[in-house]
Enzyme design. Structure first.
Site, PDB file in Angstrom:
ATOM      1  N   SER A  31       0.835  -1.191   0.000  1.00 58.10           N
ATOM      2  CA  SER A  31       0.000   0.000   0.000  1.00 58.10           C
ATOM      3  C   SER A  31       0.882   1.259   0.000  1.00 58.10           C
ATOM      4  O   SER A  31       1.713   1.422  -0.882  1.00 58.10           O
ATOM      5  CB  SER A  31      -0.954  -0.046   1.197  1.00 58.10           C
ATOM      6  OG  SER A  31      -1.967   0.918   1.099  1.00 58.10           O
ATOM      7  N   ASP A 347      -6.079  -3.274  -2.622  1.00 58.45           N
ATOM      8  CA  ASP A 347      -4.974  -2.918  -1.736  1.00 58.45           C
ATOM      9  C   ASP A 347      -4.267  -4.144  -1.170  1.00 58.45           C
ATOM     10  O   ASP A 347      -4.901  -5.077  -0.684  1.00 58.45           O
ATOM     11  CB  ASP A 347      -5.511  -2.065  -0.583  1.00 58.45           C
ATOM     12  CG  ASP A 347      -4.433  -1.242   0.065  1.00 58.45           C
ATOM     13  OD1 ASP A 347      -4.199  -0.102  -0.367  1.00 58.45           O
ATOM     14  OD2 ASP A 347      -3.794  -1.751   1.009  1.00 58.45           O
TER      15      ASP A 347
END
Length: 584
Positions: A31, A347
């Site tokens: 991320s 993500d």
């Protein structure tokens, strides 16, 4: 490096401290940590061309333009403005005005109904009650309409308001996330615009000008990021998705990445498909989905580095998922052809928010560091950065407070995605290489509109973490425990021994003696000449595998007298375990 949306602003100064002492051979993250990891790898590639000087300028850029990185799809501009107004607490006027605008024209109908009721009721009291009811009805209708529009539009936007790249023909004052990142990576790597392509993994593997040369098998710089395959419910480690059965639609990619990145992906993907056509001849079928021609996802060496970062940073509902396609071979259409499925990658933090397992070794020969972003505790107001180098027996896990429904939901999410990573960071031989940075509620995370002074505070915390990891922090506080690589390796050796002893002790009685037909060793000796699976393997290799395993198990049963892992003061706690897990 751990994920955390805007929390990634802590990383640049920590990286600069490490870069002054070490060369980066292995870099990974998830991320926001993936963004930092890719920029670090690019800066290492361009070390001799000022790569880390460009990285050093990032904190100043983010202080002025952090919020500008998040630019919504034009179809979602009004909803994004409303959400941001609420998120940065622009109440009541700005957010209320945006809410009322989002509810048009239905809230006007609510207003008319409320005022009509007031007129029927008559009298001053009736009009007051009617007006109040009308206003409440307007707000409720506006909120309901906004939620419905959000619900309706998110699937078309791949479940994120911000795609990442500016629409064709748009010239924003500051580039959105993917465009800014692609420019930053190329600049840090020192790539000339005339090259006509973005930084790719092959560049990192071979090494930058004046750096250490490498190969794909022994790369100069090894970079990894994590992305989550929502359709298959599993994580992947980029740049290698595991097989070549992934494809992309160039038109969809242009929403997510700048044109030069997609152009390179098309070139690389078409080259791979043309090679397959030459190999398969008449059996080759160009991949399609709903009549649209697809391209092959680039092979690992050809993958642009920015793609690995962006596929890892797709925070649900804020940043759009990245769509790819995959042939579902077991499923057939009426004409017998396999079905092409659309796959969404979101993500990486959903599945592994702190991939501390990257680049790990049973017996490390070089230091590997992690930076974990944790929750600040008012009970320890002075603890903002901590490196747990001091030896302790037992687990050391920070306790997180749970406040309100939002905090409860985030705790559920964090526990599901981070429990394995959290347990790894408490093991001796592992924990002392992880610097913990404690963030307050208004720092990092989804605080997209942090003021410059808050960003400066976070970058300063990253600088402190870098000092601890490079054993350069002055002893000026209770949390000063500089990293000691020799002591770290000694603890790793003890933890490895304890896990090895436990595994062999548990397997020993089952293995038994090769002369006993009821033992596992006797079973293997009996069937290895005629296996039901892997029959194409070399019989001599199967026999050698058995010989080695039998030698190890026999030695453990005959040469090891008594446990050592339970000796007080010798083997660190908590206990460790060796187990077989799939790579991803």
């Amino acid at each position: 490096m751990k994920g955390g949306i805007t929390s990634g602003v802590v990383y640049p100064k920590a990286i600069l401290r490490l870069a002054a002492r070490y060369r980066f051979r292995n870099v990974g993250g998830t991320s926001a940590g993936a963004i930092a990891a890719t920029i670090t790898a690019a800066a290492e590639y361009g070390r001799n061309a000022g790569g880390f000087d460009r990285l050093a300028a990032i904190p100043d850029t983010l202080q002025a333009h952090l919020l500008d990185l998040f630019q919504p799809d034009p179809r979602a501009q009004g909803l994004y403005d409303l959400i941001m107004a609420a998120a940065i607490r622009r109440w009541p006027l700005t957010a209320l005005g945006l809410l009322l605008r989002a509810g048009l024209p239905w809230n006007l109908a609510g207003l008319m109904i409320g005022l009509g009721g007031a007129a029927l009721a008559g009298g001053i009291g009736g009009w007051i009650v009617g007006i109040v009811a009308a206003l409440l009805l307007v707000v409720l209708i506006s909120a309901g309409t906004a939620l419905w529009r959000l619900y309706a539009i998110l699937p078309a936007l791949d479940y994120g308001l911000c795609a990442g790249s500016a629409p064709d023909g748009a010239t924003p004052a500051f580039p959105p996330l993917s465009d800014w990142l692609a420019d930053t990576l190329d600049a840090a790597a020192g790539l000339e615009p005339a090259l006509g392509r973005p930084l790719i993994f092959q560049d990192l593997w071979t090494g930058g000008p004046g750096g250490i040369a490498g190969t794909p098998d022994n790369p100069s710089i090894r970079l990894r990021t994590v992305t989550t395959n929502l359709t298959m419910s599993r994580p992947h480690t980029l740049p290698d998705l595991g097989d070549r059965n992934f494809y992309f639609d160039p038109a969809e990619m242009r929403r997510v990445f700048p044109a030069r990145v997609v152009d390179w992906m098309v070139t690389a993907g078409t080259r791979a498909l043309e090679a397959a056509r030459a190999r398969d001849g008449d059996r080759f079928i160009w991949p399609e989905f709903d009549g649209r021609k697809l391209c092959a996802f680039p092979e690992p060496g050809d993958l642009p580095v920015v793609v690995a970062a962006r596929m890892s940073l797709s925070f649900p509902f804020l940043i759009a998922a990245v769509p790819l396609y995959r042939i579902d071979w077991p499923t057939r259409q009426a004409d017998g052809k396999a079905v092409m499925r659309r796959i969404l990658f979101s993500d990486g933090g959903i599945s592994s928010n702190f991939p501390i397992h990257f680049f790990d070794a049973l017996l490390p020969t070089r230091p590997t560091f992690g930076i974990s972003l944790d929750q600040y505790s008012a009970d320890r107001p002075d603890r903002r950065v901590h490196l747990p180098m001091k030896a302790i027996q037992g687990q050391w896990i920070g306790l997180r407070g749970i406040s309100g429904i939002g905090g409860f939901v985030m705790s559920l999410f964090n526990a599901a995605s981070e429990w394995q990573d959290e347990l790894r960071t408490v093991l001796p031989g592992y924990r002392e290489r992880v610097a913990h940075i404690y963030l307050k509620p208004d720092e990092g995370g989804l605080n997209l509109a942090m003021p410059p002074e808050t960003i400066r505070t976070l970058t300063g915390l990253g600088d402190r973490a870098g000092l601890l990891m490079t054993a350069s922090a002055p002893a000026d506080g209770p949390d000063t425990a500089n990293f000691d690589f020799d002591d770290h390796r000694w603890r790793r050796f003890l933890s490895l021994y304890a896990a090895f002893e436990a595994a062999l002790e548990a397997a020993g009685p089952t293995w038994g003696d090769a002369g006993d037909p009821d033992s596992y060793a006797g079973f293997i000796a009996r069937v290895m000449d005629d296996p039901k699976s892997y029959a194409r393997s070399n019989p001599a290799d199967r026999a050698e595998v058995f010989r080695r395993m039998n030698l190890l198990m026999t030695m453990a049963q005959t040469e090891w007298q008594g446990r050592l892992r339970d000796n007080p003061g010798l083997v660190p706690k908590p206990p460790t375990k060796l187990r077989i897990t799939p790579e991803y």
